[in-house]
Design a protein around this motif. Sequence first.
Motif, PDB file in Angstrom:
ATOM      1  N   TYR A 166     -25.479  28.863  50.354  1.00 60.09           N
ATOM      2  CA  TYR A 166     -25.888  30.256  50.099  1.00 60.09           C
ATOM      3  C   TYR A 166     -26.014  31.023  51.403  1.00 60.09           C
ATOM      4  N   TRP A 196     -22.518  32.475  52.067  1.00 60.07           N
ATOM      5  CA  TRP A 196     -21.982  33.412  50.820  1.00 60.07           C
ATOM      6  C   TRP A 196     -22.649  34.647  51.625  1.00 60.07           C
ATOM      7  N   THR A 197     -23.978  34.614  51.859  1.00 57.63           N
ATOM      8  CA  THR A 197     -24.450  35.818  52.294  1.00 57.63           C
ATOM      9  C   THR A 197     -23.739  36.515  53.458  1.00 57.63           C
ATOM     10  N   GLY A 244     -22.228  38.458  50.716  1.00 57.53           N
ATOM     11  CA  GLY A 244     -23.686  39.194  50.343  1.00 57.53           C
ATOM     12  C   GLY A 244     -24.082  40.297  51.042  1.00 57.53           C
ATOM     13  N   THR A 286     -34.733  28.957  47.611  1.00 57.83           N
ATOM     14  CA  THR A 286     -33.283  29.277  47.284  1.00 57.83           C
ATOM     15  C   THR A 286     -33.321  30.288  46.106  1.00 57.83           C
ATOM     16  N   ILE A 341     -34.716  33.631  46.981  1.00 55.21           N
ATOM     17  CA  ILE A 341     -33.977  34.443  47.825  1.00 55.21           C
ATOM     18  C   ILE A 341     -32.731  35.197  47.020  1.00 55.21           C
ATOM     19  N   TRP A 342     -32.051  33.944  46.640  1.00 56.64           N
ATOM     20  CA  TRP A 342     -30.801  34.199  46.170  1.00 56.64           C
ATOM     21  C   TRP A 342     -30.459  34.547  44.498  1.00 56.64           C
ATOM     22  N   LEU A 369     -23.010  32.329  42.223  1.00 56.03           N
ATOM     23  CA  LEU A 369     -22.562  33.452  43.224  1.00 56.03           C
ATOM     24  C   LEU A 369     -20.969  32.867  43.617  1.00 56.03           C
ATOM     25  N   GLN A 404     -24.348  27.702  43.644  1.00 52.27           N
ATOM     26  CA  GLN A 404     -25.486  27.485  42.605  1.00 52.27           C
ATOM     27  C   GLN A 404     -26.696  26.500  42.903  1.00 52.27           C
TER      28      GLN A 404
END
Lengths: 405, 624, 252
Positions: free
Chosen positions: B48, B51-52, B56, B116, B119-120, B125, B221
Amino acid sequence: MTLKRRELLAGTAAAGVLLGSPTVLRAQNAPIRIGEINSYSTQAAFLGPYRNGWNLALEEANAAGGIDSRRLETLFRDDAGKPEDAVRHAGELVAAEKVDLLAGGFLSNIGLAVAGYAKQNKKLYVASEPLTDAIVWSQGNRYTFRLRPSTYMQAAMLVEEAAKLPITRWATISPNYEYGQSAVKWFKELLVKKKPGVQFVAEQFPALGRIDAGATAQAIAAANPEGIFNVTFAADLANLVRQGNTRGLFERRAVVSMLTGEPEYLDPLADEAPEGWIVTGYPWDQVNTPNHVKFREAYRRRFNDYPRLGSVVGYDTVNAIVTMLRQSRTTDTEKMVDAMEGLKFQSAFGDVEFRKIDHQATLGAFVGKTKLVNGKGTMVDWRYADGKDYLPSDAEVAAMRPKDA
Amino acid sequence: MSALAVQFLNGLASASALFLVACGLSIIFGVSRIVNFAHGSFYMLGAYLAWTFTRGLGWVGYGPLGFWGGILAAALIVGLIGVLIELVLLRRIYQAPELFQLLATFGVVLVVQDVTMAIWGAQDLLGPRAPGLRGAIDVMGQRFPQYDALLILIGPVVLGLLWLLFNRTRWGTLVRAATADREMVAALGVDQRKLFTSVFFLGTFLAALGGGLQLPREPVQLHMDMAIIADAFVVVVVGGMGSVGGAYLAALLIAQLQAFMLLVPDFEIAGLTISIAKMTLIPSFLVMAVVLIARPYGLLGKAPSHARTQASVEPVVRVTPPLLAKFGFATVAALILLPLIADEYGLMVATEILIFVLMAASLHFMMGPGGMASFGHAAYFGLGAYGAALAAKHFDAPMEAGLVAGPVLATLGGILFGWFCVRLSGVYLAMLTLAFAQIVWSIAFQWVAVTGGDNGVLGVWPSIGKTGFFYLSLALAVVGVLLLRRAIYSPFGYALRGARDSALRADAIGIDVKRVQWTAFAIAASFAGLAGALFAYFKGSVFPTYAAIPKSVDALMMVLLGGVQTISGPLVGAAVYMGLHEQLVRATELWRLVLGIAIIALVLAFPQGIAGFAAKRWAKEDGA
Amino acid sequence: MSVLSVRGLHKSFGGVEAVAGVDFDVAAGEMLALIGPNGAGKTTCFNMLMGQLRPDAGTVSLDGADITGLPPRAIWRRGVGRTFQITATFASMTVAENVQTALMSYRGDLGRFFARAATLHADDAVALLDQVGMADQRDRACGVLAYGDLKRVELAVALANAPRLLLMDEPTAGMAPKERVALMELTGRLARARNIAVLFTEHDMDVVFGQADRVIVLNRGKLIAQGTPAEVRAHKAVRDVYLGGGTMSGGH
């Protein structure tokens, strides 16, 4: 149009009050309670929009005066993806919270577990999302109704398209659980019936959520099919699309794919969404029937977001329940069940009926082709496939359904 | 031919991905002996965050520096989160009984899941693809993704770097020494605390790196943590706990097996169509079972030095204090009167708790006095449930017969699996129980013709009403718990406890250690089976989830929460755990977060378990 | 007739002969000490007698019956008790329960699931504990005992099956010198009173020469001397092995 219907129904309700129906008077102020059980913590991506749709319809119904001036309220429960927890919630909702009916369900086995509870305890259960055929056929029962087009119906819609293609060698990729197995079974059976020459040259059943996409793509390619029937979705689908695109698996091959056109699954693929796949889905931005436009605008206003298919399912589940209540005018389970059987209601997609013969709703799906437009996947050349046209004959249905259902 | 070659490359790429996650887990276990359930959570967080950083935030774009830098930065941050958790949580409970840390890391898993999601968000994603590596290379006329080719290299490179770290630095030497013999390193005057913290950093860093490197392959995910953790454990155990080279070997073995089994065509044996390609759920756990049976410490693992691993001294099991006995009688009396005051739902919750009390007591029997922790107790619960349900479904058996058929099937399972399991000890034994449980689960899941697959067996309702069923559950739970308790205080229970305390001494006074443990295993299985059979009738249906990992984890949590070394522990644990869960799920959507925090708080407050803590308070003067 | 007869015992590990053809006997009521420097093969020898290791060649007989290669619990059933170099007791049980468990095993009670073990054979256990001077600590947890006391508990446990032979591997290791002599005096008294053959290994030469009836000396897997303490003390090969003689005490 929805509004008109509501006004009309509200009018009927008011008339009921005036006529002084004893049922109405007795229960006048107590709200009607719906117990809703779903896998909120484990299937959050799909159930967030679903719940929005649900709440939207509920608010509309209450704004229109509820049912005979009784408000509708919902008690939501999270089953965490476990059928046994869903059954506990059902027990709690019925016994402690005294809900009048149960609804919800995303995973097939949870739908079946709650359906079993409903049968045993003689409570109405309106299953919204679970796709399994068993819930209305082999395990069908008097108290359970299902809204969404089933695995069989979606497969039948795709078979119609697949049969038109000038190809005979097919391969299938499907998650290894009941939904995937049934989808493949129906697809094969119906396609062979429609086009006797077809051959199935490879089958892959990756574990749900754990696809080894490179190896799976390779194994399919090795059989050199002309067409691929895909049932994977969500993360598995994204995995497969990436590996398949890079490896050229989908080049010069027809792909027919279950649910891939639903925004839930198409949108996360962003600019890597596949092109030219024949899919079932929901082109939310292009469906401009009055019912749908009304729904879409209301949804946008309320949540500042576009609807997903789940939103429609949530919205229409409540619509169906509201319509049923306006007809039954009571929360007596047997009378509600009677009202559900053959119930006609206005869904966001148009006229839908809960068939008396198997309690399956005739809600349809959109069948079309995927295409990239402005770096986003969308559906083109689509048409609405009405659910009532994709169900087996009444004789076949009757043979599958238990006699006591 | 070229298809086989490419399939081999596919296997290599998957092996690298698997290795990256597993090696961190292996290193952490090797040094700290912590079975880190939260490893998958760090993997997910790494993905995650990566990804950010790579997509992101939007401003880094697609440049190579942004991409690789983003993945690395994410891994470093997660490594620091790991350090924080080690300092705040794990460091306080290193002295707790074996496996107790598992409870704490499970709490972390729950917290991370909700955080998680907060936040996401819930939607999958899709991460960017690696810049410059979007295409494919040509392998004997077939296209093979460039990024997968890179992954094939990354695995061995990380393996090589870790080898250098462990063999060419003083820190690495200390880590290796600590893996072989913890006490010795302590005796050398090394600051163990710093060593543990730094190892935890490395382990979580590697987990997060593994997560970040998956970005170009799969969407990020919320199920990533649970999807990877079981596989990672399998790799670690097959390779040998603490062995990084073994982890690579195991990852290779499992990944290749999974890649090539997809190519096996269906065949027929005695009219049955066997589809190897379809059995995707089974191979990794089958490999684990076979390896553990043939090489109990994994492919490259070494037996832990024995005298030292057995060092924990369990407290003396005393006769129940009169006050506690009175409390027990009062509880049962109150339960008998419960239908007079409780509503229908109250009775349902009580029934469910009673069933889990029986299950927890059965696990405690083998785990406490038997010293055999099970990560797969759901296997016997599930077998019991299926035994009852299948008897009802296929033979129209009445409930009385179903309540016998369930435990019988579970006992048979316990006898079969137990025979293999008692040949191992400690975490290895626990892992073998997990492997067998997964095999039971996959059979339930995949043998659709008999078990109905994931749609389960439906319509298994009791022949009595809800109050009647409550009394039935109460009676069976009370009798079951009393029988198990009686067995603990019996000569057999002494033999079992003796075999746990000192196998050497037990053997030298004529106790057949393996047979005693095997018997205890089968007894535990049969009572778990009884609980499962009751559960089947209680819920009216049976699903593979009854035999799945989360059920095993639930049972383990109940026993650990209550206290392993107290006979009343599992009873308290089951009631607290189930009660908390039931209340929280109804009260808040963030129930996982709250439950996770509650578990962590309980772990810190009661390192001996709740009942263990009470017992210690009770008998302070004993000095035991 | 001797209780224990060992003939031609051999064991090698990876080509190195740890025990290379050893013969000896122990008679009833006799205290036989097995001594030798570290690595002489004493523990290997012991483990073969007790069944923890399988000999490569040779026989071990108990009262004339061949027990070679039997598992430890079978050897125990035939009347052999044993104590360990590092004490092995059941830490989660009281002193009395440790002995009771051994008694239950000896009397075939361990398959019973419903009897109350806490009271089973309690008096007999206390009687045995009395003999080793531990009766007053019967209710203490074994996990918290002083090391010397643990050794005595182990002795009581070893006596529970009314053994014909007692095997004691370094029984006094880790004890204070005064305690050592006391423990072996106690062992000697019990052996003579119950007509038990005792074979023990020992580093403390005060204990060996003070308590043993006979001594055998092992070096590099072979017996190099045997006889009464006085004879062995005077034996040249023994003195050579123990580095030039005189200091045959202490040292491990």
